[in-house]
Design a protein around this motif. Structure first.
Motif, PDB file in Angstrom:
ATOM      1  N   LYS A 112       0.891  -1.243  -0.076  1.00 42.74           N
ATOM      2  CA  LYS A 112      -0.025   0.042  -0.020  1.00 42.74           C
ATOM      3  C   LYS A 112       0.847   1.085   0.077  1.00 42.74           C
ATOM      4  O   LYS A 112       2.168   1.189   0.409  1.00 42.74           O
ATOM      5  CB  LYS A 112      -0.911   0.014   1.339  1.00 42.74           C
ATOM      6  N   GLU A 283      -8.484   3.913   1.469  1.00 39.65           N
ATOM      7  CA  GLU A 283      -8.520   2.685   1.091  1.00 39.65           C
ATOM      8  C   GLU A 283      -8.923   2.595  -0.417  1.00 39.65           C
ATOM      9  O   GLU A 283      -8.475   2.041  -1.487  1.00 39.65           O
ATOM     10  CB  GLU A 283      -9.511   1.647   1.661  1.00 39.65           C
ATOM     11  N   TRP A 286      -5.935   2.993  -2.600  1.00 44.77           N
ATOM     12  CA  TRP A 286      -4.745   1.896  -2.280  1.00 44.77           C
ATOM     13  C   TRP A 286      -3.729   2.444  -1.057  1.00 44.77           C
ATOM     14  O   TRP A 286      -2.557   2.416  -1.508  1.00 44.77           O
ATOM     15  CB  TRP A 286      -4.084   1.687  -3.422  1.00 44.77           C
ATOM     16  N   SER A 289      -4.585   2.942   5.888  1.00 41.72           N
ATOM     17  CA  SER A 289      -5.564   3.288   6.614  1.00 41.72           C
ATOM     18  C   SER A 289      -5.478   3.330   8.146  1.00 41.72           C
ATOM     19  O   SER A 289      -4.853   2.380   8.497  1.00 41.72           O
ATOM     20  CB  SER A 289      -6.918   3.013   6.164  1.00 41.72           C
TER      21      SER A 289
END
Length: 469
Positions: A112, A283, A286, A289
């Motif tokens: 991420k 989210e 990408w 979080s």
């Protein structure tokens, strides 16, 4: 969702900087002659630490964090006698940095990106520059891009990186020849002649800047292992730039590189809408979080990483009970309760003595919550900070939307009447995107107060509705 433990306390943190400590004493990292086994062994071990991390007393810091503490110099404030001045030296260990570098490592592992909103003057430009130099120094054929809406924003981080790179080339075994060697682009390669042919050789890692002001698709066709989006609050076309740039660090649903999006409190201008949209919906883009434990009433919702102004505040404060407290101790632990007391005291003084604009500007630069950081300073007469808190509750509580009444207003004789209509579609998400349905409709959360005689007063108060006092 991930929570950062603000209660972790560190001791003897100078042990994380053994090479920096030795260099400050000796002006070199190893006394072993270049080319000897001891020399190679020393730098092999340092390379391992910079890649795998370094552990002391059961506490591990990441490789980039170790590299930053031991092989990157920054302008920092030191105390000499009774005076303070800025000098070029190694960074100190800070609990804030520990969390940041750890979260970056976890983001890479999870595939991420990162989005970070922060208070001012936390030294993150240096940290990000060090991350770029680390990528350049230890990953062959890698590409690092520092992007920004305006050239000067990306160039500022690039300059810091180049100064760090100069130090690395001068004092370590990781020195690399560069071609090109410009203020906006460096690549670790050189030309040599092999069997009569001139060819490029070298490590082939590179680092350069891109500007998106006149071209939101400036990165199309490129590839990046690390893409730094600088000054996100001053980036009006941030979402367009990010989405078009995504294939640069993303292949299908696999992150081949890591995007890091950064913005500072007090810098939220035309780009704050895009930055806020991405920060509060990580989210969707990408990005890693976190549970939003900062904004009032937002528990259960997610957002990006937030660095409030209670992390790393130099100096000391005389507290309400008369005791004197350092706001960050010698081991880099932030005294968050003391800092909050300091901030509350300053806020009270500035609110009483300054203009509304000055008060709002201070809040954005020294925010306690993301909502404060994203506050857009204005000169209007309304209480923007208080209204902003209420807006935060509206945006983070779906219960408010559940009680909304959707319908039409119409005239009947000389009075306006209300008629529910469940087929209409209100606009609920802000900011509104180009491809959203913008027709909207009338939405009422509470009907106006009505007297026993059936009249609606022009101004009213204390009835739970909107009105004038």
């Amino acid at each position: 969702m991930n929570l950062i433990d603000e209660n972790i306390r560190f001791i003897n943190t100078e042990e994380f900087s053994p090479e920096a400590k030795g260099f400050l004493k000796n002006k070199y990292f190893t006394a072993s002659p270049k080319g000897t086994f001891a020399y190679r062994e020393y730098w092999d071990e340092q390379t391992r630490r910079c890649l795998e991390g370094y552990e002391v007393g059961g506490v591990r810091i990441t490789g980039p964090h170790y590299f930053y503490l031991n092989f990157c110099q920054i302008k920092a404030t030191i105390t000499t006698g009774k005076t303070e001045r800025k000098v070029l030296t190694f960074p100190r260990f800070l609990d804030m940095d520990y969390h940041y570098f750890n979260e970056l490592e976890l983001a890479r592992i999870e595939g991420k990106g990162m989005i970070v909103a922060k208070a001012r003057r936390k030294g993150f430009s240096y940290k990000n520059a060090a991350i770029c130099v680390h990528q350049y120094s230890f990953f062959r054929d890698s590409t690092t891009i520092i992007g920004a809406f305006m050239h000067e924003y990306s160039q500022a981080t690039m300059y810091m990186g180049l100064e760090m790179l100069n130090f690395v080339n001068k004092f370590t075994a990781w020195s690399k020849r560069k071609n090109p060697d410009r203020r906006d682009h460096v690549k670790s390669r050189f030309q040599e002649v092999i069997e009569g042919n001139t060819v490029w050789s070298g490590y082939n890692s590179e680092m350069y800047t891109l500007t998106f002001k006149d071209n939101f698709s400036a990165a199309i066709g490129k590839t990046a292992d690390l893409f730094l989006f600088e000054e996100a609050g001053k980036w009006p076309n941030l979402i367009d730039s990010y989405m078009v740039t995504a294939p640069v660090f993303r292949d299908g649903d696999i992150m081949t590189g890591i995007p890091i999006i950064f913005g500072t409190g007090g810098d939220m201008e035309g780009g704050s809408n895009d930055f806020a949209e991405m920060f509060y919906n990580p989210e969707k883009y990408w990005l890693r979080s976190y549970e939003n434990v900062w904004d009032e009433g937002a528990v259960g919702n997610t957002c990006g990483m937030f660095i409030d102004d209670m992390w790393y505040k130099p100096g000391k404060i005389t507290r309400a009970d008369g005791s004197i407290a350092h706001m960050v101790d010698k081991d880099g632990n932030s005294n968050r309760p003391a800092v909050e007391e300091y901030l509350d005291r300053e806020r009270g003084i500035i609110k009483q003595s300054g203009s509304r604009r000055t008060w709002e500007k201070y809040i954005t630069q020294s925010p306690k919550t993301p909502r404060e950081a994203f506050l857009r300073v204005s000169s209007n007469i309304f209480p923007v900070i208080e209204l902003n808190k209420w807006l935060g509750k509206l945006e983070t509580s779906r219960k408010v939307l559940d009680i909304a009444m959707i319908g039409d207003l119409y005239w009947e004789e000389d009075k306006v009447k209300w008629q529910p209509n469940a087929d209409l579609r209100p606009v609920k998400d802000f900011p509104v995107k180009n491809d959203d349905d913008k027709e909207g409709c009338v939405v009422i959360w509470e009907h106006p107060y009505m007297t026993d005689g059936g009249d609606i007063p022009y101004a009213y108060a204390d009835h739970g509705g909107f009105g004038l006092q």
